[in-house]
Design a protein around this motif. Structure first.
Motif, PDB file in Angstrom:
ATOM      1  N   ILE A  55       0.796  -1.171   0.036  1.00  0.00           N
ATOM      2  CA  ILE A  55       0.047  -0.055   0.028  1.00  0.00           C
ATOM      3  C   ILE A  55       0.837   1.095  -0.004  1.00  0.00           C
ATOM      4  N   VAL A  56       0.732   2.338  -0.979  1.00  0.00           N
ATOM      5  CA  VAL A  56       1.479   3.148  -1.271  1.00  0.00           C
ATOM      6  C   VAL A  56       0.754   4.490  -1.037  1.00  0.00           C
ATOM      7  N   GLU A  57      -0.658   4.410  -1.124  1.00  0.00           N
ATOM      8  CA  GLU A  57      -1.598   5.444  -1.209  1.00  0.00           C
ATOM      9  C   GLU A  57      -3.016   5.386  -0.231  1.00  0.00           C
ATOM     10  N   GLY A  58      -3.283   6.403   0.452  1.00  0.00           N
ATOM     11  CA  GLY A  58      -4.128   6.314   1.523  1.00  0.00           C
ATOM     12  C   GLY A  58      -3.915   5.855   2.834  1.00  0.00           C
ATOM     13  N   LEU A  59      -2.562   5.786   3.179  1.00  0.00           N
ATOM     14  CA  LEU A  59      -1.949   5.271   4.373  1.00  0.00           C
ATOM     15  C   LEU A  59      -2.447   6.166   5.591  1.00  0.00           C
ATOM     16  N   GLN A  60      -2.836   7.351   5.355  1.00  0.00           N
ATOM     17  CA  GLN A  60      -3.137   8.163   6.644  1.00  0.00           C
ATOM     18  C   GLN A  60      -4.597   7.618   7.174  1.00  0.00           C
ATOM     19  N   LYS A  61      -5.503   6.873   6.166  1.00  0.00           N
ATOM     20  CA  LYS A  61      -6.888   6.509   6.403  1.00  0.00           C
ATOM     21  C   LYS A  61      -6.744   5.076   7.046  1.00  0.00           C
ATOM     22  N   ILE A  62      -5.675   4.505   7.056  1.00  0.00           N
ATOM     23  CA  ILE A  62      -5.910   2.831   7.018  1.00  0.00           C
ATOM     24  C   ILE A  62      -5.012   2.495   8.344  1.00  0.00           C
ATOM     25  N   LYS A  63      -5.655   1.719   8.898  1.00  0.00           N
ATOM     26  CA  LYS A  63      -4.801   1.003  10.297  1.00  0.00           C
ATOM     27  C   LYS A  63      -4.790  -0.397   9.970  1.00  0.00           C
ATOM     28  N   PRO A  64      -3.619  -0.961  10.812  1.00  0.00           N
ATOM     29  CA  PRO A  64      -3.433  -2.558  10.671  1.00  0.00           C
ATOM     30  C   PRO A  64      -4.699  -3.076  10.975  1.00  0.00           C
ATOM     31  N   GLY A  65      -4.834  -4.273  10.321  1.00  0.00           N
ATOM     32  CA  GLY A  65      -6.170  -5.200  10.498  1.00  0.00           C
ATOM     33  C   GLY A  65      -7.462  -4.758   9.847  1.00  0.00           C
ATOM     34  N   GLN A  66      -7.566  -3.370   9.433  1.00  0.00           N
ATOM     35  CA  GLN A  66      -8.709  -2.932   8.999  1.00  0.00           C
ATOM     36  C   GLN A  66      -8.869  -3.349   7.542  1.00  0.00           C
TER      37      GLN A  66
END
Length: 399
Positions: A361-372
């Motif tokens: 994952i290289v885009e949208g990292l600020q909205k993603i949490k591990p396991g989500q």
């Protein structure tokens, strides 16, 4: 008075109704959209393997390809300087003329001594030849023949000796013309016309440097060389490279010509802990001068089946460890601890934690949490809207 009271009540009722209407409109506008939003989009790239050169950039200094100090081999007074300072001179070209008078006279004397020795040789040899038949008939003693033969041999040796003296005198006479030992650019003259110079003096008359090609002495730490050699010995995917060397000049510009590493020193400088690598570069334009500071960029090894990850996909946790999010089973974000090496362009060289085929994952990292749960899309895709636009016009009408 009685009419004013009902009128006041009517106005109050109208105002109250207006306030209630406005509040209802505001409530209808602020009412959240009841439609549930989906998982956040995750722009990913699929990691692949490829062969990459492992480049290094090291400091270096330029050095002349050849350097020769011009010194006199005979003593005397400089009569003339026969070159232009800073020009190109060629091997064998006369640079200085030393007064040859004494050496010319010494050569003439040696020549005369050789002629005298040769005349004596003829006389003594003829005498020995004349005594030989007389000794056979015992007209003279055997001792007389022996003495004559020895005298003739001494005369022959004297000829050889005086001939060598003449050669020495001629060599010294030739040394009064000081030649250029190599072809190159000559520096300033440290002695002028009329100066007295001596054979074997410590100070050079001038210096000649050959600048095309030119050397670049590159410094690399012994620890890095040791690590590279160990990696080459134990990593089957790593092979040594003999790549071209690029130069970055002091002003940050690229030199334009490529060179090649010729050899590596076998000793470590104890003061700096570095090993010198020597590279050779063409210098037809004369842009490089000895002593210039440069940076050399070249590949020392090539790695096969290397995994490269875009730098935006690798982050650091509070402890400084490198981490990455990948699209795991069930389209859930999975946190990975990764090991990174050096940078290759805009990518990290991955040495552990990720493999070919992973969806990083290289885009949208600020909205993603591990396991989500995430909605994976190829990186660079146009984002899709997650909610309906608000119908402000109808809301205002309903208000």
């Amino acid at each position: 008075m009685t009419r004013a009271v009902p009128l006041l009540r009517v106005r109050r009722a109208v105002a109250l109704a207006l306030i209630v209407s406005l509040a209802a409109c505001a409530a209808s506008k602020a009412k959240p959209d009841d439609k549930p939003k989906g998982p956040p989009e995750a722009g990913y790239v699929i990691l692949q393997t490829r062969t990459v050169p492992l480049d290094v950039e090291l400091p270096g200094r330029t050095a002349a390809y050849e350097t020769a100090d011009v010194r006199p081999q005979v003593s005397g007074v400089v009569q003339a300087r026969l070159f232009k300072e800073g020009s190109i001179v060629h091997a064998g070209q006369t640079l200085y003329q030393i007064d040859p008078s004494l050496y010319r006279a010494a050569a003439a004397q040696a020549k005369a001594n050789l002629a005298s020795a040769q005349a004596l040789q003829v006389s003594t040899r003829a005498l020995a030849d004349r005594y030989r038949p007389l000794a056979r008939i015992e007209a003279i003693s055997q001792q007389d023949l022996t003495n004559a033969t020895a005298t003739a041999a001494q005369a022959t040796a004297a000829v050889a000796q005086t001939r060598a003296q003449l050669q020495t005198a001629n060599v010294n006479l030739n040394f009064t013309k000081v030649p250029a030992p190599i072809t190159g650019r000559i520096g300033r003259s440290l002695f002028t016309t009329g100066a007295l110079v001596t054979a074997g003096q410590p100070g050079a008359l001038t210096t000649i440097q050959r600048l095309d090609p030119i050397f670049v002495d590159i410094q690399q730490s012994s620890a890095d060389i040791l690590s590279l050699r160990r990696a080459l010995a134990h990593d089957d995917d790593l092979t040594a490279a003999n790549a071209a060397v690029r130069l970055i000049l002091e002003d940050g510009s690229d030199y334009g010509e490529t060179g090649v590493v010729e050899f590596s020193e076998v000793v470590v400088d104890p003061t700096t802990g570095t090993v010198t690598l020597r590279a050779r570069f063409p210098n037809t334009r004369g842009l490089l001068l000895p002593g210039m500071y440069v940076r050399a960029h070249f590949a020392q090894a090539v790695r096969r089946d290397a995994v490269l990850a875009p730098q935006p996909g690798v982050t650091r946790d509070p402890r400084g460890n490198a981490t990455a999010l990948v699209v795991g089973p069930g389209n859930k974000a999975e946190l990975r601890q990764v090991q990174v090496g050096q940078t290759i362009g805009s990518d990290w060289l991955i040495t552990g934690g990720l493999k070919a085929g992973d969806r990083l994952i290289v885009e949208g990292l600020q909205k993603i949490k591990p396991g989500q749960p995430v909605k994976p899309v190829p990186a660079g895709s146009k984002p899709q809207s997650q909610s309906r636009p608000t119908d402000t016009a109808s809301g205002s009408r309903r208000g």
